[in-house]
Each structure stands twice: as C-alpha cells, then as structure tokens.
Design a protein around this motif. Sequence first.
Motif, mmCIF file in Angstrom:
data_model
loop_
_atom_site.group_PDB
_atom_site.id
_atom_site.type_symbol
_atom_site.label_atom_id
_atom_site.label_comp_id
_atom_site.label_asym_id
_atom_site.label_seq_id
_atom_site.Cartn_x
_atom_site.Cartn_y
_atom_site.Cartn_z
ATOM 1 N N GLN A 173 0.815 -1.211 0.000
ATOM 2 C CA GLN A 173 0.000 0.000 0.000
ATOM 3 C C GLN A 173 0.854 1.268 0.000
ATOM 4 O OE1 GLN A 173 -3.842 -0.051 2.379
ATOM 5 N NE2 GLN A 173 -2.810 -1.822 3.312
ATOM 6 N N GLU A 174 2.005 1.220 0.661
ATOM 7 C CA GLU A 174 2.830 2.417 0.762
ATOM 8 C C GLU A 174 3.752 2.617 -0.442
ATOM 9 O OE1 GLU A 174 5.011 2.254 4.357
ATOM 10 O OE2 GLU A 174 3.225 2.179 5.650
ATOM 11 N N HIS A 175 4.265 1.543 -1.004
ATOM 12 C CA HIS A 175 5.305 1.676 -2.018
ATOM 13 C C HIS A 175 4.835 1.377 -3.432
ATOM 14 C CE1 HIS A 175 7.550 1.154 1.767
ATOM 15 N NE2 HIS A 175 8.494 1.868 1.180
ATOM 16 N N ASP A 176 3.671 0.787 -3.600
ATOM 17 C CA ASP A 176 3.159 0.546 -4.945
ATOM 18 C C ASP A 176 2.368 1.775 -5.385
ATOM 19 O OD1 ASP A 176 2.052 -0.355 -7.301
ATOM 20 O OD2 ASP A 176 1.699 -2.383 -6.540
ATOM 21 N N GLN A 177 2.856 2.462 -6.392
ATOM 22 C CA GLN A 177 2.214 3.706 -6.827
ATOM 23 C C GLN A 177 0.827 3.471 -7.382
ATOM 24 O OE1 GLN A 177 4.812 5.687 -9.585
ATOM 25 N NE2 GLN A 177 6.418 6.081 -8.041
ATOM 26 N N SER A 178 0.625 2.362 -8.054
ATOM 27 C CA SER A 178 -0.707 2.088 -8.604
ATOM 28 C C SER A 178 -1.731 1.921 -7.494
ATOM 29 C CB SER A 178 -0.653 0.822 -9.468
ATOM 30 O OG SER A 178 -0.285 -0.300 -8.691
ATOM 31 N N VAL A 179 -1.294 1.388 -6.337
ATOM 32 C CA VAL A 179 -2.218 1.232 -5.214
ATOM 33 C C VAL A 179 -2.415 2.555 -4.501
ATOM 34 C CG1 VAL A 179 -2.573 0.077 -3.004
ATOM 35 C CG2 VAL A 179 -1.579 -1.184 -4.924
ATOM 36 N N SER A 180 -1.332 3.258 -4.265
ATOM 37 C CA SER A 180 -1.451 4.534 -3.548
ATOM 38 C C SER A 180 -2.247 5.567 -4.342
ATOM 39 C CB SER A 180 -0.060 5.079 -3.238
ATOM 40 O OG SER A 180 0.680 5.287 -4.431
#
Length: 866
Positions: free
Chosen positions: A177-184
């Motif tokens: 959640q913190e490091h995946d840009q597509s998720v954030s």
Amino acid sequence: MEREPDGDPSSAAMEDSMEAEENLEEDSVVEMTEQTVAGENASVDLGGAALKEKKPSSSSEDDDSDSDSDSDDEEADELRVSALERSLAENPYNYEAHVQCIHHLRKLGHIEKLRKARESMNEHFPLTPKMWQDWTKDECSLSSSSEDFTNVEKLYERGVYEYLSVPLWCDYLDFVQEHDQSVSQCSPTGISKMRNLFERAITAAGLHVVEGNGIWEAYREFEQAIFLTIAEDNNEEKAKQVNRIRSLFHRQLSVPLVDLKSTLMAYKLWEVEQGNAKDIDSADMDGIPSNVVSSYQKAMEMFKARTIYEDPLLNKEATDNDKLQHFMNYIKFEESSGDPARVQILFERAVSELPVSSDLWVAYTSYLDRTLKVPNVLKNVYSRATKNCSWVGDLWFRYMLSLERICASEEELSAVFEKSLQCSFPSFKEYMELFLTRVDGLRRRVSVVGTNDGFQGHTLIRDVFQRAVDYLSPDMVSINDLLNLHAYWARLEAKLGNDLVAARGVWESLIKKSGSLLEVWQAYIAMEIEMGHIIEARSIYKRCYSKRFPGTGSEDICYSWLRFEREYGNLDDYDLAVKKVTPRLQELIMFKNQQEHKNSIMSAQKDSTKDVSHKRIMTNTASDKQSPAKKQKHSSPKSVKTSYKDSIKQSDGVRGLGENDEVPSLPEVPESHAIDEKAAGSSNSNKTKSKFYKDQCTAFISNIGFQANEGHLGEFFADCGGVTAIRILKDKFTGKSRGLAYVDFSDEEHLKAAVAKNRQKLLGQKLSIARSDPARGNKRTTSGKGPGQPDQGQSSNIYRRGTTSSSGADVLKSYETNIKPKGSNTFAAPRAVVRPLGWTDGKAKPKESLEPPKSNEQFRDMLLKK
C-alpha cells in the motif's frame, strides 16, 4: 545447535535457536536505544542494528576512547564472521552458525555479505517469520527504485510461503500500500491487485482464531479508504463500495474470532452512519439482517467451543511435546466439524510453532492427500515439509506419489528424486524405498504413455535399478529387500523390456556378489520356472546343488531339485537328479554326525574337568604305587617312539635298516579317534583302540599331487558317484600330504567306475588307482606258514589295519603295490605285534638238519628203554 539432516533434531532445540536469535536482536535494539538517548544526530544503519553516533565533543579523550571501543568491537565481529564462514564452508547444515553469522553481518552493515548469508541459509533451512521480517525491513530501507520494490515484494512472497505469520502478512500488505504507486494512486489496476492480495491473506490467515482479526480489519480499512476517494455525485459507485464493506463485515462476523463482539459493535456503528440502524446501544439489533444475526450467534458458539483448545496454546511455559499434544487434540476436534479450511489453517499454525516436528508434517500431508487434493497446495506443503524435516523418508516417498497423482511433469519428479538422495536418512531402508518408489512411478507411466513424446521409460528404469544396486550393498540391507529389488528388476527386464538376457544378467551379477546365499539361487530358479524355462532352471540346479550353504541350505537345495524333477521332469531327469543328489546327501549326513559326535565328546570333556584339583591329587597319589607296567603304559609319546624304533631295529625281519637309517613313522591318529580312545578309558591298554576300516569298497590312490585336497578328489570322482569318504594320508609331524589316499564308495558299481579312471590326470599328475583288498593279508596268515614266519601280506595288513589313521596304511599300501620283497623279509614290524615264541632270527634252517619223522615202533622202543 546444529540442525543436520542425518538426525531428528528436536523442535525444542530449534526453538532455542530462534529464541537466541531473537535475544540477540533485542540486545541490538537496546543498544540502539541507549545510543540514541545518549547522543544526537544518530544514524541508523540496517534497521538500527549498527549505530554511528555524533556526540557533542566534550573532550578529546572521550572521543578517542569511544572510537577505540567501536573499532575493537568491529574487529571482534569481523573475526567472528570469518570463523563462522569457515565453519559453514565445512558444514553448511550448522543451523546455529547460520543464525550467528547473519546477526554479526547485520550488525556490521555488510549488505552484500548479509544477503548471501541469508540466501545460503534459506537454501538449507526455512527462515523463521522474525528473520523474514528483519530481512524485508532491511531491504525495504535500502530500496529506492521500482526494481528494488519488486525484489522486496518477492521476499515477502517467499516469507509467507514458508510459514503462516499474521504479522508478516500485515507487513506485506502495508508495504504494498505504501510503495506501490498504482495502489497509492487508487488506480483500478492497483485496487484490483490489493484486493487480490487481501483475499490471499484472508484465505491464509483469516481463520486464525487469535490473530485473524488483524487481517480483516486491515481489509475493511482499505475498502473504507477507497470509499472516501469516490466522488460525491457517483452514487452508483458509492453504493457498490458500501455493499462491499457490508459484505466484509458479514463475512467477518460469521467467523469465530477473538473479540468478535467488538466487531459487531463496529458494524452497528457503521450501519448507523449509513442510516440503516436506529441506535448502537439497542439490544434488538435493528437494521442487522437476520442471517447475519444467526451467523454471528453460530460463530460465538463455535468460538466458545474452541476456547478450551485455545487457552492451553497461549501458555508460554508449555513444552513442545505438550504443545504438540494440544494441537493434535485441537486438529482432531476440527476434523470432526468437517471444515477442511479450518483444519488446514490449524495445521499451519502448528507447523509454524513446531517446524521440525516430523509427526506433525506427516499428519498434515496425509490429511491433504485424502481431503484437499489441490495441486498447488500439495506442492507447497510437501516442499516445506521435506525442507523442514529432510531426514524423514516417508515424506519424500509420499511427495513423489503426490506429484504423480496430480500428473506432474517428469522434470519435477526427477528433481524431487535427486534431491531426496542428497539427504541423510537414519537407515538404508529409506533409500531402498526411494528407489522403488521412483521405479514404480516410471513403470506406471510407461504402461500409460509407452515411449511416446520421447519418454524412454525403460532406460530410466534400468538406470534407477543400477544406481540402487551400486548404492546398496548386501551388507546394508536385508536379504529379503535385496532379493525383492533384483526380482523386480529382472521381471521388468523380461516383461517390460523383452530382454531375457538382461533379466538373467541381473541374477548372475547378484550371484557373483552373494552366491553363497541359498535364497539367491532359489529366486533365480523361481524366475525361470515362472517364465516356463524348465531346461534353464534344471541347469541352475546342476550348478548349485553341490555348493555349501549355511544351515540346512545344502540339504534343502538337493531336496528342492528332486521335487522340481518330480513335478517338471521325465524319468531320466529324475534318475539323473537322484544319482547326483544321493552321494551329496550322504556326505552331508556323515558330516553332520561327525559334528554331533565331536560336540558330545567336547561336552563330556567339559563335564569331566569340573573337579580338576581333586583328580590331580588322586593321580599324584596313585603314581607312587603303580607298577612298572603301568609306568610303561603311561610313558610319554617320545619314549613310545623310541621303544618303537628300537624294536624295529632289533627285529631281524627288517632288512636294509642300519643304525642311522630312518624308521617308518607312526601313522597319524585323527583327532576324533584320539578323543574316542581317551574318552573310552578302557583298562585293556595293550590292545589296539583304533578304528578299523573294512575297506569293502575302497580305492587306493597314489601319485597324488601334494597340493591336491579332498575337494579335488571329490571333483575327480564326481562322475563316478557314490563317494562316501575321502582320506588323504598326511605326514604325522609336518601335516603335509604324502601323495596317497583312500576313497570309500557306496557299492561295487561305483568302485569299478573309479578304478577304471586309473592313469588319468589330476592337477597334471597321472593317478594310480587300485582296489584296496584288506582280506589279502588275512588269507596269507592261514596259508601254511608258521606263526614265527609271517609273510609280507600279513605284516603289512596288520600294520595298516591296526592304526587309527590311514597315513601308515597308505605307506604300506604303496609298498604292497610297488615293492615285492622276496623271502621272509617284511617291510616293518608293527609295535602292536609282540614277537611270538619260536620266532627265529629270520635265517632259514638247512634242510639236512631236519630229522625224518619217527614211526610208532621207534617211539615204542624209546619208551621201553626208559
């Protein structure tokens, strides 16, 4: 603690190592805290394991002392790491050395070495969830690019694959959640990826009664965050998201988890916010569907039923054996409920806490084989089981069978088989089972697909068998296992490969190694009979019936041949078998009787020596009063030999013996006969106590090579048959052969056949074979000569028949055969024969000295004169 594959390391030892590693980590954290409080501008390297402080310079002496102590610690750690690396190079299965090496490298901050050390340990052992958390945190602190993110994500996947750990799953979810840009950025792709990851986490740990709430709450928080990102005017999307969140609440409330009542209160509060419930404190659960209420009540009942099993597991002072027993009771209870998912997660909890319990892994894999036949799950669990308990052969056997059930590729099966052979098992029986399991799988596959798709199953089967034979010697496995292996191999060569020569070669190779075992020959014969090759089976009987086998094996093979000919052969075959077997059985019976007699004599001697001191006293007392005749009887062998020589030299019947000439040696006394004489204890000591051979059907053989033994003579007369005894004459003092022998036969027919072989060669020398005739001398005794003039036949026969050995007999027999003395001279006068009265000095009286016989009248005149 060394966790080596050649033993069964206890889970307690494994836990001690884990606790030691955790204590080391705690010490590093304490050190980090102290340094952070003491100084300013502290920089954390690799998760705070090594700290480099920048303190306010109060004095140059303090700075120097601090730098010196830091350098000393680093040098000590470097030395420890070097020593640990050398130790691991020699023994990569040293679990504790791996743990210590990783700890010191993490403290020193050697990134590349630390990665290699962790990878090296993971090749041989699974890492604990705590070690995976440390590794992922260290790599996460160093990641800066998308490639680094991918590598850390792979590390998390490897970590959650090895053990069930709710904290590790939570770290994984937070990291993505913190490091995946597509998720954030809440992109559709990122949201879909995150939902799939949460569903995996729910499947893996959502049913954990104690810790499962953490996964559910994280999932709900993520969905509620997505709800906040939806535009206000997008009512349709908001309605979908509300239903998604409500569905999560309903799913969670149907699972028996800790603090489920708090989840119900959170759900009512959320429904109040949505306008579907009146009041959070209402007892009638207004706004909550009835199906949710019933699911919640059922979940609470399930939770109460499981508290009696959960409470003992929370006891930190419980031993590993107690924990294992609690888990097994808990698992048995869950199996009775009939929910495979709950049983599986309970097994996962158990193996996470007791990773080296082989009984637990065996029970887990067995349950999956009969209940959850999911290929990916089976591969996962078996791979982890064999990695944690590599020394358990049963896990490897069923691993290969499981791969075969799910139709795994030949490459996968071969890889697992090769990996299993690298492990160390407690006995060689496990290796035997591995080879047989591999062959079974190849055989079944050949029967299904044949040689299609380039699959050369028969070649692979032969290679596995050959490796098994090379790896397992007869000393390592039992004879039954060895016979089963070769019988299986030979049958597959004949039936599957249609190669009868190769099938026979299997047995011939085993005979070269273990030809002294009766079972090997019997199995070879059984294969030929099974395939209908009667002639070949008969030839094997002819090869082995005369061999010496342990126990009663020699008799058994003879009787087996007779039974075989009775069932499969004709009359000629049966007669030939009887002709071959009969003398062999007679030899075996005679040898058995001799052994029994010798054993009885030895036991009698042991009984007679119980009161040795008493016998010695009686003997010494009696020796003072015994007569000269007695003393002469009990004289030493040396004195007997001397008197014998003197008597021979004094005899005028021996011609050609001077003062220093050699006197014929006394015949040898066999050990068994000597024991008979000693045990008999007869008072008539002057009479001969030796065994007399009648020589009714006996052949006398001379000119025998000195290297020949009874076996050579037995083979020489094997075609004649009927041999019952063989006596080679040996020198009394040297024990070497004299080149003479007697061979006894069962009847006249066999004796005639033996005599017919006269002048045939044995070991390069022509034998002289003649019939032994002991009655010849007896006839000459009554031929008209007086008692004072024994002829040659009488003296030689008395000499030969009056001994307990055949050596003297052989000497005289050779003289009887080859030497023809003239006149009244004899070869030797035996010591057992006393010179009778009237025995002259051997010179014939002149005929003229003999007076003519008187008439009756002359006798009458002589009497009247007196």
